[in-house]
Motif scaffolding. Structure first.
Motif, PDB file in Angstrom:
ATOM      1  N   LEU A 168       0.824  -1.206   0.000  1.00 25.90           N
ATOM      2  CA  LEU A 168       0.000   0.000   0.000  1.00 25.90           C
ATOM      3  C   LEU A 168       0.860   1.259   0.000  1.00 25.90           C
ATOM      4  N   ASP A 169       0.598   2.152  -0.947  1.00 27.08           N
ATOM      5  CA  ASP A 169       1.249   3.459  -0.968  1.00 27.08           C
ATOM      6  C   ASP A 169       0.573   4.316   0.098  1.00 27.08           C
ATOM      7  N   ARG A 170       1.292   4.652   1.136  1.00 26.65           N
ATOM      8  CA  ARG A 170       0.704   5.385   2.273  1.00 26.65           C
ATOM      9  C   ARG A 170       0.254   6.791   1.897  1.00 26.65           C
ATOM     10  N   ARG A 171       0.824   7.370   0.873  1.00 28.09           N
ATOM     11  CA  ARG A 171       0.445   8.729   0.484  1.00 28.09           C
ATOM     12  C   ARG A 171      -0.864   8.727  -0.315  1.00 28.09           C
ATOM     13  N   THR A 172      -0.955   7.833  -1.285  1.00 27.72           N
ATOM     14  CA  THR A 172      -2.135   7.812  -2.159  1.00 27.72           C
ATOM     15  C   THR A 172      -3.195   6.827  -1.700  1.00 27.72           C
ATOM     16  N   MET A 173      -2.808   5.905  -0.809  1.00 25.27           N
ATOM     17  CA  MET A 173      -3.675   4.809  -0.350  1.00 25.27           C
ATOM     18  C   MET A 173      -4.098   3.907  -1.526  1.00 25.27           C
ATOM     19  N   LEU A 174      -3.222   3.803  -2.522  1.00 31.02           N
ATOM     20  CA  LEU A 174      -3.464   2.917  -3.657  1.00 31.02           C
ATOM     21  C   LEU A 174      -2.494   1.740  -3.601  1.00 31.02           C
ATOM     22  N   CYS A 175      -2.892   0.659  -4.233  1.00 31.58           N
ATOM     23  CA  CYS A 175      -2.063  -0.546  -4.285  1.00 31.58           C
ATOM     24  C   CYS A 175      -0.931  -0.344  -5.295  1.00 31.58           C
ATOM     25  N   THR A 176       0.303  -0.587  -4.862  1.00 35.59           N
ATOM     26  CA  THR A 176       1.454  -0.405  -5.751  1.00 35.59           C
ATOM     27  C   THR A 176       1.701  -1.621  -6.640  1.00 35.59           C
ATOM     28  N   ILE A 177       0.981  -2.707  -6.401  1.00 41.55           N
ATOM     29  CA  ILE A 177       1.131  -3.917  -7.219  1.00 41.55           C
ATOM     30  C   ILE A 177      -0.228  -4.328  -7.766  1.00 41.55           C
ATOM     31  N   TYR A 178      -1.026  -3.338  -8.126  1.00 42.74           N
ATOM     32  CA  TYR A 178      -2.416  -3.605  -8.496  1.00 42.74           C
ATOM     33  C   TYR A 178      -2.550  -4.729  -9.527  1.00 42.74           C
ATOM     34  N   ALA A 179      -1.711  -4.708 -10.555  1.00 43.49           N
ATOM     35  CA  ALA A 179      -1.802  -5.737 -11.604  1.00 43.49           C
ATOM     36  C   ALA A 179      -1.388  -7.114 -11.103  1.00 43.49           C
ATOM     37  N   ARG A 180      -0.618  -7.129 -10.007  1.00 43.42           N
ATOM     38  CA  ARG A 180      -0.131  -8.400  -9.458  1.00 43.42           C
ATOM     39  C   ARG A 180      -0.723  -8.693  -8.084  1.00 43.42           C
TER      40      ARG A 180
END
Ligand code: SF4
Length: 68
Positions: free
Chosen positions: A32-44
Motif C-alpha cells: 500500500l502506498d501510504r500517500r495515495t492509499m493505492l495498491c502499488t502492485i495492483y496488476a499483481r
C-alpha cells in the motif's frame, strides 16, 4: 493462492504456514502506498484482493473502521 504472483519481498509465511501479504509496522499491507492509499502492485495483487468487492459491505465496514 498458487496462481498469485506477488513480489516475494511483500509477502511472508504466517505461523500456520499460510502465504500472506507482509504488513509494515503501521499494520497496513506492504504494497500500500501510504500517500495515495493505492495498491502499488495492483496488476499483481493476490486473488484474495481481486475477490474483494469494491464498495461492498466488507469494504464499507473497513473504510468506516479506518475513519474514511
Ligand atoms: S490490494 Fe491487496 S496487495 Fe494491494 S495494497 Fe491492498 S491489500 Fe495490499
Amino acid at each position: 493462492m498458487a496462481e498469485d504472483d506477488v513480489p516475494a519481498e511483500m509477502s511472508m509465511v504466517d505461523r500456520w504456514g499460510g502465504w500472506i501479504m507482509r504488513r509494515l509496522d503501521d499494520g497496513w499491507c506492504a504494497a500500500l502506498d501510504r500517500r495515495t492509499m493505492l495498491c502499488t502492485i495492483y496488476a499483481r495483487r493476490p486473488s484474495v484482493c481481486r475477490d474483494y468487492q469494491l464498495g461492498g459491505s466488507d469494504c464499507m465496514q473497513e473504510r468506516a473502521t479506518a475513519g474514511l
